[in-house]
Scaffold this active site. Sequence first.
Site, PDB file in Angstrom:
ATOM      1  N   ASP A 101       0.793  -1.235   0.000  1.00 17.04           N
ATOM      2  CA  ASP A 101       0.000   0.000   0.000  1.00 17.04           C
ATOM      3  C   ASP A 101       0.826   1.286   0.000  1.00 17.04           C
ATOM      4  O   ASP A 101       0.258   2.371  -0.116  1.00 17.04           O
ATOM      5  CB  ASP A 101      -0.949   0.016   1.207  1.00 17.04           C
ATOM      6  CG  ASP A 101      -2.081  -0.978   1.039  1.00 17.04           C
ATOM      7  OD1 ASP A 101      -2.537  -1.163  -0.099  1.00 17.04           O
ATOM      8  OD2 ASP A 101      -2.504  -1.575   2.048  1.00 17.04           O
ATOM      9  N   ASP A 117      -6.405  -4.661  -6.172  1.00 15.50           N
ATOM     10  CA  ASP A 117      -6.115  -3.297  -5.694  1.00 15.50           C
ATOM     11  C   ASP A 117      -4.667  -2.882  -6.002  1.00 15.50           C
ATOM     12  O   ASP A 117      -4.346  -1.711  -6.135  1.00 15.50           O
ATOM     13  CB  ASP A 117      -6.310  -3.170  -4.173  1.00 15.50           C
ATOM     14  CG  ASP A 117      -7.472  -3.947  -3.600  1.00 15.50           C
ATOM     15  OD1 ASP A 117      -7.841  -4.980  -4.192  1.00 15.50           O
ATOM     16  OD2 ASP A 117      -7.986  -3.564  -2.547  1.00 15.50           O
TER      17      ASP A 117
END
Length: 396
Positions: A117, A176
Amino acid sequence: MKHLYSIFPIFLFLILFGCKTSKTNSNAEKVILTTAQKQYDILVQSSHINLSKKNNIPRTIKNEKTIFVSPYDWTSGFFPGSLWYLHDLTDNEKWKIRAIEYTEALDTIQYWKGNHDVGFIIECSYGNALKNTNSKYYENVIVQTAKSLSTRFHPKAGIIQSWNSGEKWNCPVIIDNMMNLELLFHASKISKDSTYYNIAVSHADTTLKNHFRPDNSSFHVLNYDTKTGKILDQNTHQGFEDGSAWARGQAWGLYGFTVTYRETKDPKYLQQAIKIANFIMTHPQLPADKIPYWDYDAPKTDKTPRDVSAAAITASALYELSIFISKKEKKKYLNWADAIMKSLKSPIYLAEAGKNNGFLLYHSVGSLPHKSEIDVPLNYADYYFLEALSRSEKLK
Ligand code: GLY
């Protein structure tokens, strides 16, 4: 001449989205921006007192209280990113000052190797900062983050590992993760080191090969054998079931392949983005206002929650996608993005000034299977809404 035509969309993108422009907000946009500024005043006020504490970034609301998270939370880059977009949309220096403050609060993330992330976190904060400043230091942060992210790349499998190995998965890769590639492309441009570009392309190619089903929806989690590249499992984490189409996952794929096309100009990525867009736009379970339920395949009742974050990501991605599409098709994507934005600007989804603890949008879902963040505001729904607002203003 032919070459010039092929690179024209890149120039157009840079002119439209990469540079600061004078403000031409319509009256309707001005009303939205007045509300948005009042809301973000509330959020800044409420988090500012916590700035010296570890958890200082507003993420959502739980039991009527604002939840603040640390720089290591995957959503930490969205709040500074929204402040950058408020600055971009209003030209008000106050937002720039705040944006710098919250961006620089994420400084240590550039060295973090514990999660994929970092691409989300740093590109939404420092990446947006670089559209507004020429800071060498910010450039170094982007490159250092790319270095950290690259340590998660498995060359044999050709993918960047999303989460660390655990009991359930050996090497999980989630759809993602396509969103982290923009940072790698950015770092290659700054450093002139093609390593990051090549890793991004490898990840996109492997995702294209393995993540999609015949109807162009994507799995959420693939579990890889890193030595052989073999897929061990096809699962979901936040969706209804392994074979279902989790709404935000489809939006991440659309956005990620659009960015990958912008950065590489390889038509196979554009084709994939178009396929995903068409999956979303023709889905029989998509409600008339174009704000999807949290999963396209979840059983539907009156109480099934929508996911506004998926809608906002989709709108922003479609604005960008429309730039790369032939004139004939362009309108379809632009109109769709406009229709999503029209819904999001309605009082059903957009909070009145003073409500919603300062967040802009209601009705997002974090993770329904984990009973977490159901029908709440989320800082990333706000971020992609503001980005879409900025993109639509510039396109007009
Ligand atoms: N990237 C995590 C999520 O979309 O929930």
